[in-house]
Design a protein around this motif. Sequence first.
Motif, PDB file in Angstrom:
ATOM      1  N   UNK A   2     -22.991  79.780  44.288  1.00  0.00           N
ATOM      2  CA  UNK A   2     -24.329  79.848  43.435  1.00  0.00           C
ATOM      3  C   UNK A   2     -24.889  78.395  42.914  1.00  0.00           C
ATOM      4  N   UNK A   3     -23.850  77.316  43.041  1.00  0.00           N
ATOM      5  CA  UNK A   3     -23.981  75.917  42.719  1.00  0.00           C
ATOM      6  C   UNK A   3     -24.975  75.483  43.921  1.00  0.00           C
TER       7      UNK A   3
ATOM      8  N   UNK B  99     -30.962  77.365  38.899  1.00  0.00           N
ATOM      9  CA  UNK B  99     -30.671  77.699  37.550  1.00  0.00           C
ATOM     10  C   UNK B  99     -29.261  77.611  37.245  1.00  0.00           C
ATOM     11  N   UNK B 100     -28.584  78.319  38.320  1.00  0.00           N
ATOM     12  CA  UNK B 100     -26.827  78.219  37.852  1.00  0.00           C
ATOM     13  C   UNK B 100     -26.413  76.859  38.102  1.00  0.00           C
TER      14      UNK B 100
ATOM     15  N   UNK C 295     -21.117  82.215  28.795  1.00  0.00           N
ATOM     16  CA  UNK C 295     -21.432  83.212  28.581  1.00  0.00           C
ATOM     17  C   UNK C 295     -22.784  83.521  29.585  1.00  0.00           C
ATOM     18  N   UNK C 296     -23.522  82.720  29.886  1.00  0.00           N
ATOM     19  CA  UNK C 296     -24.616  82.692  30.403  1.00  0.00           C
ATOM     20  C   UNK C 296     -24.245  82.529  32.380  1.00  0.00           C
ATOM     21  N   UNK C 297     -22.982  81.838  32.504  1.00  0.00           N
ATOM     22  CA  UNK C 297     -22.508  81.554  33.832  1.00  0.00           C
ATOM     23  C   UNK C 297     -21.914  82.996  34.173  1.00  0.00           C
TER      24      UNK C 297
ATOM     25  N   UNK D 133     -23.872  89.545  37.851  1.00  0.00           N
ATOM     26  CA  UNK D 133     -24.838  89.882  38.825  1.00  0.00           C
ATOM     27  C   UNK D 133     -25.004  89.365  40.270  1.00  0.00           C
ATOM     28  N   UNK D 134     -24.171  88.481  40.529  1.00  0.00           N
ATOM     29  CA  UNK D 134     -24.055  88.007  41.871  1.00  0.00           C
ATOM     30  C   UNK D 134     -22.740  88.839  42.703  1.00  0.00           C
TER      31      UNK D 134
END
Length: 80
Positions: free
Chosen positions: A22-23, A28-29, A70-72, A78-79
Motif C-alpha cells: 500500500x505504501x 493516500x496510504x 485507526x485510519x491505517x 479494506x485491502x
Amino acid sequence: MTHVPHGLHEEFPTSAAAISKLKIGDAHFATLAESYDATNREIHRIEAGIEPTDDAVLEELKKKRLKLKDQIAAMLRAAA
C-alpha cells in the motif's frame, strides 16, 4: 511511560506485506503512513527525554497517532 517505538510493522505484524504494497501503490496510504511514522518518532523522542515538552502536547500527539493508526487499520482491512 514506555520508550517502545510503535512502528507500523510492530503494530500490524501480520500485515507487513500489505503495508509495503500500500505504501507503494496508494498515495493516500503512503501519506498516512509517513505522518504516522513522523508523529511516532516525535512521541518516542519526547518519552525518551530527548525533546522535552509538556504533558498536553504529548497527549495531543498520542491522540493524533491513534487516529492515524485507526485510519491505517481501516485501509488494511479494506485491502485484505
